[in-house]
Write an enzyme that holds these catalytic residues in place. Structure first.
Site: not given
Ligand code: AMP
Length: 173
Positions: A58, A95
């Site tokens: 995205r 996760e």
């Molecule tokens: P992080 O590495 O945990 O910061 O996760 C960020 C990436 O995961 C981004 O590319 C987001 O598009 C996706 N992402 C993680 N959590 C969500 C969420 N709750 N809603 C939408 N996209 C998420």
């Protein structure tokens, strides 16, 4: 412009317990999309940027539009195995388990000044890996920008060396 009402919350996607922030509903509103891109263009136009870096997938939507608007090169960071030429990679935590992101080795060089773009900051692991690769290639990170931030997940704490900017915050985890 208040972007929050345009972002759909989808509970329990892709796994139970996650509140997924769906930006496809925002993309249905061209004025909101334009508000984001035009705002970022004004924010960065006097910064001497040489490229925009976008995160799979995205981040390509927002980063690609920003690069077009600013008449700058767009550099995609992709999930492992998608980029065809010589790459460097970084592993990051998901996760459950880990994943790997890649960037073309010749996509950036010392002297480049870039902004990193993704749709959403959650734990910061994805953007930490991207920032590591961009630094390894010698480019300067002017700022890291997101449409959405989930402050309870403390993503900024993984990105403390860089300015971090976001347009809308949700206080859910
Ligand atoms: P992080 O590495 O945990 O910061 O996760 C960020 C990436 O995961 C981004 O590319 C987001 O598009 C996706 N992402 C993680 N959590 C969500 C969420 N709750 N809603 C939408 N996209 C998420």
């Amino acid at each position: 412009m208040d972007l929050a009402p345009l972002i759909r919350n989808v509970p329990d996607f892709p796994i139970p317990g996650i509140q997924f922030k769906d930006i496809t509903t925002l993309l249905q509103h061209p004025k909101a999309f334009r508000f984001i891109i035009d705002g970022w263009k004004r924010r960065y136009e006097s910064q001497g940027l040489t490229a925009i870096v976008g995160a799979d997938a995205r981040g390509f939507i927002f980063g690609g539009a920003l690069a077009y608007a600013m008449d700058l090169p767009f550099v995609p960071v992709r999930k492992k195995g998608k980029l065809p030429a010589d790459t460097i990679c970084e592993e990051y935590e998901l996760e459950y388990g880990t994943a790997v992101l890649e960037i073309h080795r010749d996509a950036l060089k010392p002297g480049d000044k870039v902004v990193l773009i993704d749709d959403l900051l959650a734990t910061g692991g994805t953007m930490r890996a991207i920032a590591n690769m961009v630094k390894r290639l010698g480019a300067e990170i002017v700022e890291i920008a997101f449409v959405v931030e989930l402050p309870p997940l403390k993503g900024r704490e993984k990105l403390t060396e860089y300015p971090v900017h976001s347009l809308v915050e949700f206080m859910v985890e």
